[in-house]
Design an enzyme around this catalytic site. Sequence first.
Site, PDB file in Angstrom:
ATOM      1  N   GLU A 129      54.278  69.807  83.649  1.00  0.00           N
ATOM      2  CA  GLU A 129      53.561  69.973  82.375  1.00  0.00           C
ATOM      3  C   GLU A 129      53.991  68.909  81.369  1.00  0.00           C
ATOM      4  O   GLU A 129      53.172  68.395  80.610  1.00  0.00           O
ATOM      5  CB  GLU A 129      53.829  71.366  81.774  1.00  0.00           C
ATOM      6  CG  GLU A 129      53.213  72.511  82.555  1.00  0.00           C
ATOM      7  CD  GLU A 129      51.690  72.486  82.531  1.00  0.00           C
ATOM      8  OE1 GLU A 129      51.100  71.444  82.882  1.00  0.00           O
ATOM      9  OE2 GLU A 129      51.100  73.514  82.202  1.00  0.00           O
ATOM     10  N   THR A 181      44.988  67.544  76.815  1.00  0.00           N
ATOM     11  CA  THR A 181      45.906  68.487  76.171  1.00  0.00           C
ATOM     12  C   THR A 181      46.749  67.761  75.125  1.00  0.00           C
ATOM     13  O   THR A 181      46.972  68.283  74.020  1.00  0.00           O
ATOM     14  CB  THR A 181      46.817  69.143  77.227  1.00  0.00           C
ATOM     15  OG1 THR A 181      45.988  69.863  78.125  1.00  0.00           O
ATOM     16  CG2 THR A 181      47.801  70.111  76.597  1.00  0.00           C
TER      17      THR A 181
END
Length: 309
Positions: A129, A181
């Site tokens: 991530e 993101t």
Amino acid sequence: MKKVTIHAPATVANLVCGFDVLGMALNDPQDIMQLSLSDEPGIRIRHTDGFNLPVEPANNVSGAGLLALLAEYPDKTIGFDLVTEKCIKPGSGLGSSAASSAGAVVAANILLNNHFSKADLVKFAMNGEKLASGVKHADNIAPCIYGGVTLIRSIFPLDIVQLSAPPMFVTVVHPQIEVKTSDARQILRKEVLLKDAIRQWGNIAGLVAGFMKNDYDLISRSLEDVIIEPVRSILIPGFDEVKKNSREAGALGGGISGSGPSIFMLSREEKTAKSIESLMQDVFTRLGIDFKTYTTTLNNEGVKITEQE
Ligand code: HSE
């Protein structure tokens, strides 16, 4: 065991009001990954999909998770060969990077006779991530690994709480536009007004209580975000219309899935979820934007082994 095939589920992070702290796993879509244990050190990655993702382990989200796992594994003579078929489109807001990194480390742990705990696996997968979005967050990784709905009470130190939830249908529309993101995080304000914070933590507590008590009305009242959604929703054409029409059609509520562009809605009945799917299709057809929709359910098992040899 030398080779394992797993399915890693898509996830909806944030669940509207719980930015970075709540997430749920879905039954559809799911990535398929085959991992083999090798006596040749290092990680070799191949994709059978058309997404052209990097294969250099340090630049690949699965690779980043596996490198973190290997760094803590005592036997330095082993390695892995990974073949991935991504069915969760990267950049969809459906936890595509989390599925890649969580799926890889769960598969590795199976081949290593469950040497690591689930919490260790979350920690390793968060490296994926970090690579994908610039920040370690676990609200996609945790539900992907544990299944169901998870609360990330804290990241440092890691404190994950599995929440029960009543049966629900989830409708998702993924407009085929790109929202990174990292960009969707960049545009957020760094400070919030106390009055907004009070409203938000009331909603988070209400949503958690609603899940635990199987109280659909409380879930519905708590699916409200006064901090993140007003800023991010401007990146998603059709957002307000989908949300309004879905509520009118009987959705419990919903909002941006993760950092978008996907939008999700929760429903109590399958019939409602299906009618929401068709109204989502109407909105994006009218806007002339390509889309993909799913009507699915909560996935309670997380990453699942489908074959092993
Ligand atoms: N909580 C993260 C965010 C999820 O909203 O930025 C990203 O998938």
